[in-house]
Design an enzyme around this catalytic site. Structure first.
Site, mmCIF file in Angstrom:
data_model
loop_
_atom_site.group_PDB
_atom_site.id
_atom_site.type_symbol
_atom_site.label_atom_id
_atom_site.label_comp_id
_atom_site.label_asym_id
_atom_site.label_seq_id
_atom_site.Cartn_x
_atom_site.Cartn_y
_atom_site.Cartn_z
ATOM 1 N N LYS A 24 0.692 -1.175 0.162
ATOM 2 C CA LYS A 24 0.058 -0.167 -0.151
ATOM 3 C C LYS A 24 0.877 1.104 -0.045
ATOM 4 O O LYS A 24 0.221 2.247 -0.921
ATOM 5 C CB LYS A 24 -1.117 0.110 0.956
ATOM 6 C CG LYS A 24 -1.691 1.400 1.386
ATOM 7 C CD LYS A 24 -2.851 0.560 1.845
ATOM 8 C CE LYS A 24 -2.789 1.254 3.363
ATOM 9 N NZ LYS A 24 -2.708 2.068 5.053
ATOM 10 N N ARG A 29 2.803 5.764 -2.933
ATOM 11 C CA ARG A 29 4.048 7.056 -3.362
ATOM 12 C C ARG A 29 3.831 7.571 -4.929
ATOM 13 O O ARG A 29 4.675 7.624 -5.526
ATOM 14 C CB ARG A 29 5.112 6.886 -2.897
ATOM 15 C CG ARG A 29 5.205 7.124 -1.052
ATOM 16 C CD ARG A 29 6.338 6.020 -0.538
ATOM 17 N NE ARG A 29 5.922 7.194 1.260
ATOM 18 C CZ ARG A 29 5.295 6.507 1.941
ATOM 19 N NH1 ARG A 29 4.655 5.625 1.805
ATOM 20 N NH2 ARG A 29 5.450 6.829 3.179
ATOM 21 N N GLY A 97 -4.576 7.647 5.745
ATOM 22 C CA GLY A 97 -3.876 9.065 6.501
ATOM 23 C C GLY A 97 -2.501 9.355 5.764
ATOM 24 O O GLY A 97 -2.098 10.448 5.604
ATOM 25 N N ARG A 125 -8.241 12.601 12.957
ATOM 26 C CA ARG A 125 -7.162 11.993 13.199
ATOM 27 C C ARG A 125 -6.218 13.040 13.406
ATOM 28 O O ARG A 125 -6.637 14.538 12.424
ATOM 29 C CB ARG A 125 -6.767 10.990 12.082
ATOM 30 C CG ARG A 125 -7.002 9.553 11.717
ATOM 31 C CD ARG A 125 -6.846 8.377 11.360
ATOM 32 N NE ARG A 125 -4.908 8.341 11.536
ATOM 33 C CZ ARG A 125 -4.931 7.551 10.070
ATOM 34 N NH1 ARG A 125 -5.352 7.011 9.336
ATOM 35 N NH2 ARG A 125 -3.328 7.134 10.083
ATOM 36 N N SER A 170 7.275 9.264 12.167
ATOM 37 C CA SER A 170 6.146 8.873 11.191
ATOM 38 C C SER A 170 6.779 9.242 9.907
ATOM 39 O O SER A 170 6.623 10.360 9.878
ATOM 40 C CB SER A 170 4.863 9.673 11.364
ATOM 41 O OG SER A 170 3.789 10.211 10.343
ATOM 42 N N GLN A 172 5.198 9.472 7.192
ATOM 43 C CA GLN A 172 3.716 10.145 6.841
ATOM 44 C C GLN A 172 4.262 11.367 7.017
ATOM 45 O O GLN A 172 3.724 12.494 5.595
ATOM 46 C CB GLN A 172 2.045 9.940 7.654
ATOM 47 C CG GLN A 172 1.580 8.334 6.691
ATOM 48 C CD GLN A 172 0.441 8.437 7.059
ATOM 49 O OE1 GLN A 172 -0.153 8.790 8.108
ATOM 50 N NE2 GLN A 172 0.191 7.067 7.032
ATOM 51 N N ASP A 325 2.124 -1.030 12.210
ATOM 52 C CA ASP A 325 0.865 -2.006 11.489
ATOM 53 C C ASP A 325 1.098 -3.146 12.088
ATOM 54 O O ASP A 325 -0.659 -3.885 11.787
ATOM 55 C CB ASP A 325 0.881 -1.529 10.119
ATOM 56 C CG ASP A 325 0.631 -0.170 9.694
ATOM 57 O OD1 ASP A 325 -0.127 0.611 10.617
ATOM 58 O OD2 ASP A 325 0.440 -0.211 8.748
ATOM 59 N N LYS A 352 -3.448 5.901 15.361
ATOM 60 C CA LYS A 352 -4.040 5.383 13.112
ATOM 61 C C LYS A 352 -5.904 5.062 12.814
ATOM 62 O O LYS A 352 -6.242 6.189 13.460
ATOM 63 C CB LYS A 352 -3.822 3.661 13.530
ATOM 64 C CG LYS A 352 -2.506 3.407 13.727
ATOM 65 C CD LYS A 352 -1.605 4.232 12.935
ATOM 66 C CE LYS A 352 -0.365 4.245 12.835
ATOM 67 N NZ LYS A 352 0.742 4.849 11.953
ATOM 68 N N ARG A 356 -6.042 2.316 17.744
ATOM 69 C CA ARG A 356 -5.884 0.848 17.989
ATOM 70 C C ARG A 356 -5.340 0.025 19.471
ATOM 71 O O ARG A 356 -5.406 -0.861 19.320
ATOM 72 C CB ARG A 356 -4.567 0.428 16.668
ATOM 73 C CG ARG A 356 -5.394 0.665 15.419
ATOM 74 C CD ARG A 356 -4.568 -0.213 14.390
ATOM 75 N NE ARG A 356 -4.163 0.432 13.028
ATOM 76 C CZ ARG A 356 -4.470 0.479 12.172
ATOM 77 N NH1 ARG A 356 -3.084 0.454 12.114
ATOM 78 N NH2 ARG A 356 -4.773 0.584 11.001
HETATM 79 C C1 S3P Z 1 2.173 4.343 6.547
HETATM 80 C C2 S3P Z 1 2.903 4.713 7.569
HETATM 81 C C3 S3P Z 1 2.504 5.049 9.000
HETATM 82 C C4 S3P Z 1 2.052 3.565 8.373
HETATM 83 C C5 S3P Z 1 1.006 3.644 7.683
HETATM 84 C C6 S3P Z 1 1.211 3.639 6.015
HETATM 85 C C7 S3P Z 1 2.936 5.120 5.142
HETATM 86 O O1 S3P Z 1 1.643 5.660 9.352
HETATM 87 O O2 S3P Z 1 0.793 2.853 10.476
HETATM 88 O O3 S3P Z 1 -0.458 2.718 7.496
HETATM 89 O O4 S3P Z 1 2.771 4.363 3.991
HETATM 90 O O5 S3P Z 1 3.761 6.092 5.251
HETATM 91 P P1 S3P Z 1 2.821 6.722 10.501
HETATM 92 O O6 S3P Z 1 3.696 7.318 9.927
HETATM 93 O O7 S3P Z 1 1.600 8.007 10.393
HETATM 94 O O8 S3P Z 1 3.141 6.077 11.814
#
Ligand code: S3P
Length: 445
Positions: A24, A29, A97, A125, A170, A172, A325, A352, A356
């Site tokens: 995913k 990306r 997210g 969130r 993170s 993200q 995750d 999340k 969770r």
């Molecule tokens: C992800 C980063 C993680 C993960 C999410 C996917 C990503 O989140 O929990 O399922 O693709 O960058 P965080 O970066 O908020 O920890």
């Protein structure tokens, strides 16, 4: 599809080879970067889940053409400055997210205000975590209650590079800053404590594409430098399988008797393999073979077999980011281990798709497992002989895909009669989850 599934039977004694859908994180990306490349990029095995389809809808709204042909996704990239921004545009990140946070970084130089919205879960969130660095760059940004979506971003012509300590762990947040830095003249620096090192797919893709990124691994910190990107060459990609989706089947094998499983061609990026380290400490042997490097990512086939006994764990928190995750299924394994397990510094788990950490405790309590929950930790009193003989109903969990799949694994591993609502939640990340389970012999109504 019905609005619930019913499972009444455990599963043991399976020996199978399975293939899990595309990753995913890499799929999203790839869609976003391909949209900014100059020309046609193609992906095979792109994850066709709602999160990724949401990313495709978003780039289409920004004027990018996307086609599917013979299981190949074709993105006709418009170049780094090619998005067609329209006034009053609204982009829906739905449940994702990753999409919501990464696209905000990409839009840092949009000439008009753009509104980013999400579904009920995403709208609860924390988006302040990306608003903070983006404002430092000089973007104009508004959030509801200074914290959640909807987010309104108006780019700025006067962006300045930043130096930022990413202390949450993170990917993200880190990737959002990388995308914003890639649109800003000058050098942006991100410092990440090594104990908070998060998945680095964005960095690896940028490096593979020869974009101006430098990653230095120092003793206590990773230092990442990103400069303005002028052009991205189109690129083809065959997306490897998602280790976080494999985790449900790894857990099922670890919890079952006399079973063996091979999972083909999985992304085993070292920033994602916390689950292997944790399971090894708990007495589960996992072997990796056919290892290879593909476009800067590490891939392998995974072999796992049911262990004779499971050991409890005091889980070191430096492993948290690399298994973020996977904790829901790790909690299930701890419930069957001999002794008391302790997972700490996990406040991020409550950030999340659903809270969770709380849900992990709730599921175990429903199963009759003794737990002690705090805001950031969970103590689990394991029982190697745990067998359930009662009815358990799981509903109203904000449609968190990983809650649904975790409960399915719990039912097949511990018995009892489970009614698990809203199976459509799996569309987020793993649409054929139930189909693969049935193919290894699970009885699901
Ligand atoms: C992800 C980063 C993680 C993960 C999410 C996917 C990503 O989140 O929990 O399922 O693709 O960058 P965080 O970066 O908020 O920890």
């Amino acid at each position: 599809m019905h609005n619930r599934i019913i499972i009444k039977e455990k599963i043991n004694n399976f020996e199978k080879k399975i293939v899990i859908p595309g990753d995913k994180s890499i799929s999203i990306r790839w869609v976003l970067i391909a949209s900014l490349a100059s020309g046609l990029s193609q992906a095979k095995n792109l994850l066709l889940s709602e999160d990724v389809l949401a990313a495709i809808k978003v780039i289409k709204k920004l004027g990018v053409k996307v086609k599917f042909k013979n299981q190949t996704c074709k993105v006709y990239g418009v170049g780094v400055d090619g998005y067609k921004y329209k006034k009053g545009i609204i982009l829906d990140a739905q449940n994702s997210g990753t999409l919501g946070r990464l696209i905000a970084g990409i839009l840092i130089n949009s000439p008009y205000s753009i509104k980013i919205i999400g579904d009920n879960s995403l709208s609860k969130r924390d988006f302040k975590r990306i608003a903070k660095p983006l404002k430092k760059f000089g973007a104009n940004l508004r959030l509801k209650n200074d914290y959640t979506l909807p987010l309104i971003i108006t780019g700025s012509k006067n962006l300045k590079p930043i130096k930022y300590l990413e202390n949450i762990g993170s990917a993200q947040v880190k990737s959002c800053i990388l995308f914003a830095g890639a649109r800003t003249t000058g050098k942006t620096f991100i410092k990440v404590p090594t104990t908070k090192r998060s998945r680095d797919h964005t960095e690896r893709l940028f490096r593979y594409l020869k974009l101006p990124i430098i990653v230095k691994r120092q003793k206590k910190f990773d230092l990442i430098e990103i400069s303005k990107i002028k052009k991205i060459k189109p690129f083809n990609y065959k997306i490897p399988s998602d280790l976080s989706s494999c985790a449900f089947f790894i857990a099922l094998t670890a919890l079952s008797k006399q079973s063996k499983l091979i999972i083909k061609n999985v992304n085993i990026n070292p920033t994602r393999t916390g689950i292997f380290t944790i399971l090894e400490k708990m007495g589960v042997k996992i072997s990796l073979f056919n290892k290879k490097i593909y476009k800067g990512e590490l891939l392998a086939d995974i072999f796992i077999q049911s262990p004779k006994t499971l050991k409890s764990i005091n889980c070191p928190s430096h492993l948290n980011s690399g298994a973020i995750d996977e904790f829901l299924v790790l909690f299930l394994i701890a419930a069957k281990a001999k002794g008391i397990s302790f997972f700490k510094n996990l406040e991020e788990l409550n950030q999340k798709e659903s809270p969770r950490l709380k849900w992990g405790a709730k599921i175990l309590k429903k199963m009759g497992v003794k737990v002690i929950l705090t805001n950031s930790s969970l103590k689990i009193y394991g029982n190697p002989n745990l067998e359930l003989d009662k009815k358990i109903i799981i509903k109203n969990y904000l449609n968190d895909h990983r809650i649904f799949m975790t409960c399915t694994i719990a039912s097949l591993s511990f018995g009892g009669t489970w009614h698990i609502y809203d199976p459509k939640s799996i569309q987020t990340s793993f649409p054929n989850f139930l189909k693969i389970l049935k193919s290894i012999g699970a009885k699901i109504n």
